[in-house]
Design a protein around this motif. Sequence first.
Motif, mmCIF file in Angstrom:
data_model
loop_
_atom_site.group_PDB
_atom_site.id
_atom_site.type_symbol
_atom_site.label_atom_id
_atom_site.label_comp_id
_atom_site.label_asym_id
_atom_site.label_seq_id
_atom_site.Cartn_x
_atom_site.Cartn_y
_atom_site.Cartn_z
ATOM 1 N N UNK A 163 28.381 36.590 36.227
ATOM 2 C CA UNK A 163 29.504 36.451 35.301
ATOM 3 C C UNK A 163 30.005 37.809 34.833
ATOM 4 N N UNK A 164 29.091 38.661 34.393
ATOM 5 C CA UNK A 164 29.480 39.952 33.836
ATOM 6 C C UNK A 164 30.179 40.838 34.861
ATOM 7 N N UNK A 165 29.614 40.930 36.054
ATOM 8 C CA UNK A 165 30.209 41.784 37.088
ATOM 9 C C UNK A 165 31.573 41.249 37.500
ATOM 10 N N UNK A 166 31.667 39.948 37.701
ATOM 11 C CA UNK A 166 32.941 39.353 38.097
ATOM 12 C C UNK A 166 34.009 39.587 37.038
ATOM 13 N N UNK A 167 33.663 39.331 35.777
ATOM 14 C CA UNK A 167 34.632 39.496 34.698
ATOM 15 C C UNK A 167 35.126 40.932 34.613
ATOM 16 N N UNK A 168 34.194 41.870 34.709
ATOM 17 C CA UNK A 168 34.562 43.282 34.591
ATOM 18 C C UNK A 168 35.409 43.749 35.765
ATOM 19 N N UNK A 169 35.235 43.112 36.924
ATOM 20 C CA UNK A 169 35.950 43.542 38.123
ATOM 21 C C UNK A 169 37.311 42.879 38.283
ATOM 22 N N UNK A 170 37.614 41.852 37.507
ATOM 23 C CA UNK A 170 38.858 41.106 37.705
ATOM 24 C C UNK A 170 40.102 41.999 37.660
ATOM 25 N N UNK A 171 40.249 42.894 36.679
ATOM 26 C CA UNK A 171 41.462 43.730 36.682
ATOM 27 C C UNK A 171 41.642 44.524 37.973
ATOM 28 N N UNK A 172 40.547 45.077 38.506
ATOM 29 C CA UNK A 172 40.627 45.839 39.756
ATOM 30 C C UNK A 172 40.941 44.922 40.930
ATOM 31 N N UNK A 173 40.367 43.719 40.938
ATOM 32 C CA UNK A 173 40.617 42.777 42.028
ATOM 33 C C UNK A 173 42.039 42.244 41.997
ATOM 34 N N UNK A 174 42.643 42.153 40.831
ATOM 35 C CA UNK A 174 44.048 41.768 40.748
ATOM 36 C C UNK A 174 44.926 42.776 41.479
ATOM 37 N N UNK A 175 44.564 44.041 41.343
ATOM 38 C CA UNK A 175 45.357 45.100 41.964
ATOM 39 C C UNK A 175 45.308 45.027 43.491
ATOM 40 N N UNK A 176 44.178 44.616 44.029
ATOM 41 C CA UNK A 176 44.000 44.603 45.492
ATOM 42 C C UNK A 176 44.094 43.206 46.090
ATOM 43 N N UNK A 177 44.271 42.189 45.221
ATOM 44 C CA UNK A 177 44.183 40.797 45.686
ATOM 45 C C UNK A 177 42.885 40.621 46.473
ATOM 46 N N UNK A 178 41.806 40.977 45.801
ATOM 47 C CA UNK A 178 40.514 41.067 46.451
ATOM 48 C C UNK A 178 39.728 39.774 46.482
ATOM 49 N N UNK A 179 38.463 39.904 46.820
ATOM 50 C CA UNK A 179 37.593 38.743 47.031
ATOM 51 C C UNK A 179 36.297 38.891 46.250
ATOM 52 N N UNK A 180 35.804 37.744 45.789
ATOM 53 C CA UNK A 180 34.471 37.650 45.196
ATOM 54 C C UNK A 180 33.620 36.773 46.099
#
Length: 251
Positions: free
Chosen positions: A112-129
Motif C-alpha cells: 500500500x505505502x509504496x504504491x500510494x507514494x509512487x502514484x504521482x510518478x506513475x501518472x506521469x508515465x502511465x505506468x504499471x503496478x
Amino acid sequence: MSKKIALVTGAARGIGLATAKLFIAQGWNVAMIDRDGDELQSASADLSDAKPFIFDVSIPEQVDQMIADVLGAFGQIDAVVNNAGVADFLPVEETSFATWRRIMETNLDGVFLVSQAAIPALKETKGAIVNIGSISGLRASTLRVAYGTSKAAVIHMTKQQAAELGEYGIRANCVCPGPVKTKLAMAVHSPEIISAYLDAMPLGRYGTENEIAEVIHFLCSDKASFVTGQIVAADGGFETTGVGLPALRRK
C-alpha cells in the motif's frame, strides 16, 4: 531518459533479484529496493543498469524518501513491482498478534505505502503496478493464517488499484507464484513436502525464479498494455488442483 525505469522491492534475492536482472536484460534501468543493505549491495554490485536503495517498505517515512531518491536518480518511474515480503508458517493457535503484525506490515502495508507514494510518478508515465501475491492468497492452506491473509488482501488491493487508477492510464496486476525453487524453499521443504507438491501440480515440477520474473516483466511491458486488474497464478497448475496437502500439515 530513454530507458524505462522499474522499481523492484525485495530485490536483494530470490524472485526480486531475478526480476531486476530480467528487466535489465530487456533494456530497463532498475531501482533495487531492500532493507538488507549488505545483501542488496552484494546483489547489485555487478549490475551496471541498477542502483541499490536501502529502505524498509513498511515504514511510511522511509517509503516517501525512497520514492524521492529514486526520482532524483532516474527522473521517472515506469513500473513498480511490489515484491518485498516475509513469512512465518505457524498453526492458527500459535500465531501471535506480534507475528500477525510483522507479516502484515511488510506484505500488506508495504504494498500500500509504496504504491500510494509512487502514484504521482506513475501518472506521469502511465505506468504499471505489479503486486506479488501467492497461491496462498487464492485458496486457504495450512500454517498460513497471517501469510495467506496478507496475500489475499494484496490480491483485492490490486483490483481496487486497477479500478481506480485506470483513468490515469495506470495498470495494476497481481502475480501469484506457486512453489518456486528458491534457496529458502529447498532448505525448508522436506522430501515429503517436495514429493507432495510435485504430485499435486499438473506440470509436476517447481517453478524457477526466472519464470516468475518473465510474467512480471510481461505485465509491466507494453505487450500487456490492455491488461489490468488481473490475478495471474504462475504455479504450474497447483491452484487449479487444490492446496492443504497432508504433507504440509503439522500433524
